[in-house]
Motif scaffolding. Structure first.
Motif, PDB file in Angstrom:
ATOM      1  N   ALA A 138      47.151 -16.279   5.494  1.00 36.58           N
ATOM      2  CA  ALA A 138      46.461 -15.026   5.494  1.00 36.58           C
ATOM      3  C   ALA A 138      44.954 -15.864   5.620  1.00 36.58           C
ATOM      4  O   ALA A 138      44.238 -15.084   6.224  1.00 36.58           O
ATOM      5  CB  ALA A 138      46.579 -14.803   3.691  1.00 36.58           C
ATOM      6  N   VAL A 139      44.750 -16.838   5.111  1.00 31.06           N
ATOM      7  CA  VAL A 139      43.266 -17.557   5.573  1.00 31.06           C
ATOM      8  C   VAL A 139      43.223 -17.698   7.067  1.00 31.06           C
ATOM      9  O   VAL A 139      42.289 -17.476   7.662  1.00 31.06           O
ATOM     10  CB  VAL A 139      43.090 -18.828   4.853  1.00 31.06           C
ATOM     11  CG1 VAL A 139      41.951 -19.707   5.338  1.00 31.06           C
ATOM     12  CG2 VAL A 139      42.848 -18.884   3.367  1.00 31.06           C
ATOM     13  N   ILE A 169      45.518  -9.366   2.157  1.00 32.83           N
ATOM     14  CA  ILE A 169      44.841 -10.253   0.953  1.00 32.83           C
ATOM     15  C   ILE A 169      44.975  -9.451  -0.258  1.00 32.83           C
ATOM     16  O   ILE A 169      45.365 -10.303  -1.257  1.00 32.83           O
ATOM     17  CB  ILE A 169      43.579 -10.247   1.519  1.00 32.83           C
ATOM     18  CG1 ILE A 169      43.296 -10.877   2.666  1.00 32.83           C
ATOM     19  CG2 ILE A 169      42.693 -10.845   0.177  1.00 32.83           C
ATOM     20  CD1 ILE A 169      43.644 -12.128   2.847  1.00 32.83           C
ATOM     21  N   THR A 170      45.094  -8.106  -0.379  1.00 32.18           N
ATOM     22  CA  THR A 170      45.272  -7.555  -1.532  1.00 32.18           C
ATOM     23  C   THR A 170      46.593  -7.824  -2.177  1.00 32.18           C
ATOM     24  O   THR A 170      46.954  -7.778  -3.390  1.00 32.18           O
ATOM     25  CB  THR A 170      44.792  -6.148  -1.718  1.00 32.18           C
ATOM     26  OG1 THR A 170      45.307  -5.325  -0.543  1.00 32.18           O
ATOM     27  CG2 THR A 170      43.240  -5.993  -1.651  1.00 32.18           C
ATOM     28  N   ALA A 171      47.653  -7.580  -1.249  1.00 34.18           N
ATOM     29  CA  ALA A 171      49.059  -7.831  -1.754  1.00 34.18           C
ATOM     30  C   ALA A 171      49.385  -9.264  -2.306  1.00 34.18           C
ATOM     31  O   ALA A 171      49.980  -9.450  -3.118  1.00 34.18           O
ATOM     32  CB  ALA A 171      50.050  -7.514  -0.424  1.00 34.18           C
ATOM     33  N   ALA A 178      37.233 -13.030   2.385  1.00 38.45           N
ATOM     34  CA  ALA A 178      38.408 -13.032   1.508  1.00 38.45           C
ATOM     35  C   ALA A 178      38.295 -13.990   0.574  1.00 38.45           C
ATOM     36  O   ALA A 178      37.959 -15.224   0.453  1.00 38.45           O
ATOM     37  CB  ALA A 178      39.626 -13.184   2.307  1.00 38.45           C
ATOM     38  N   ARG A 179      38.890 -13.706  -0.473  1.00 37.57           N
ATOM     39  CA  ARG A 179      39.194 -14.523  -1.872  1.00 37.57           C
ATOM     40  C   ARG A 179      40.682 -14.463  -2.311  1.00 37.57           C
ATOM     41  O   ARG A 179      41.174 -13.291  -2.197  1.00 37.57           O
ATOM     42  CB  ARG A 179      38.377 -14.265  -3.121  1.00 37.57           C
ATOM     43  CG  ARG A 179      36.886 -14.662  -2.940  1.00 37.57           C
ATOM     44  CD  ARG A 179      36.257 -14.073  -4.092  1.00 37.57           C
ATOM     45  NE  ARG A 179      34.711 -14.769  -3.914  1.00 37.57           N
ATOM     46  CZ  ARG A 179      33.907 -15.380  -4.592  1.00 37.57           C
ATOM     47  NH1 ARG A 179      34.435 -15.872  -5.550  1.00 37.57           N
ATOM     48  NH2 ARG A 179      32.703 -15.705  -4.188  1.00 37.57           N
ATOM     49  N   LEU A 180      41.289 -15.614  -2.395  1.00 36.91           N
ATOM     50  CA  LEU A 180      42.860 -15.573  -2.837  1.00 36.91           C
ATOM     51  C   LEU A 180      42.939 -16.604  -3.967  1.00 36.91           C
ATOM     52  O   LEU A 180      42.131 -17.499  -4.063  1.00 36.91           O
ATOM     53  CB  LEU A 180      43.607 -16.321  -1.612  1.00 36.91           C
ATOM     54  CG  LEU A 180      43.837 -15.324  -0.293  1.00 36.91           C
ATOM     55  CD1 LEU A 180      43.887 -16.167   1.053  1.00 36.91           C
ATOM     56  CD2 LEU A 180      44.812 -14.245  -0.726  1.00 36.91           C
ATOM     57  N   ARG A 188      51.883 -17.499  -6.638  1.00 37.72           N
ATOM     58  CA  ARG A 188      52.903 -17.410  -5.623  1.00 37.72           C
ATOM     59  C   ARG A 188      52.305 -16.639  -4.504  1.00 37.72           C
ATOM     60  O   ARG A 188      51.799 -15.600  -4.758  1.00 37.72           O
ATOM     61  CB  ARG A 188      54.001 -16.753  -6.238  1.00 37.72           C
ATOM     62  CG  ARG A 188      54.764 -17.496  -7.335  1.00 37.72           C
ATOM     63  CD  ARG A 188      55.789 -16.924  -7.817  1.00 37.72           C
ATOM     64  NE  ARG A 188      56.773 -16.335  -7.040  1.00 37.72           N
ATOM     65  CZ  ARG A 188      58.006 -16.289  -7.032  1.00 37.72           C
ATOM     66  NH1 ARG A 188      58.529 -16.302  -8.277  1.00 37.72           N
ATOM     67  NH2 ARG A 188      58.869 -15.684  -6.319  1.00 37.72           N
ATOM     68  N   ALA A 189      52.617 -16.918  -3.485  1.00 35.54           N
ATOM     69  CA  ALA A 189      52.157 -16.221  -2.383  1.00 35.54           C
ATOM     70  C   ALA A 189      53.393 -15.967  -1.295  1.00 35.54           C
ATOM     71  O   ALA A 189      54.081 -17.003  -0.920  1.00 35.54           O
ATOM     72  CB  ALA A 189      51.079 -17.038  -1.665  1.00 35.54           C
TER      73      ALA A 189
END
Length: 126
Positions: free
Chosen positions: A35-36, A98-100, A118-120, A125-126
């Protein structure tokens, strides 16, 4: 986080003045790391199309216990005709991804350019 370095080098070859700062944000898992990379890829690609020649600051690192990625552009000139100030499919899909993953996403104009952020969660767990 070697892939953002390659994306920055590619964007430089395409005419952007990219300034990259990467600090290990912590364990994101495969989905979070992807995602990043996707955030950086989409944002830099948009800069090449809509703000070619821009100064672009890309920062990846930990902030408040989360992985934080920002891509901020200033200046440049459009090389592709597009609608004014909207969020295209690429940014919409990034927001969903990102929201998922439990993160937050925003993209939009700033006084002197454009920001994608974006913030994660780290360690989830991704």
């Amino acid at each position: 986080m070697g892939r953002p370095r390659g994306l920055a080098a590619e964007a430089r070859r395409s005419g952007l003045d990219v300034r990259l700062a990467v600090e290990d944000p912590g364990a994101l898992g495969g989905g979070g790391e992807q995602a990043v990379v996707r955030v950086v890829r989409e944002a830099l690609g948009n800069c090449v199309r809509h703000a070619n020649g821009a100064v672009v600051d890309v920062a990846i690192g930990p902030v408040d216990g989360q992985a934080h990625v920002t891509v901020r552009s200033r200046g440049g000139a459009a090389t592709v005709t597009a609608g004014q100030g909207g969020e295209g499919w690429g940014l919409q899909m990034l927001r969903e991804r990102i929201t998922a993953l439990g993160g937050t996403f925003r993209a939009g104009p700033e006084v002197d350019g454009w920001l994608v952020e974006a913030r994660l969660p780290v360690g989830g767990r991704a």
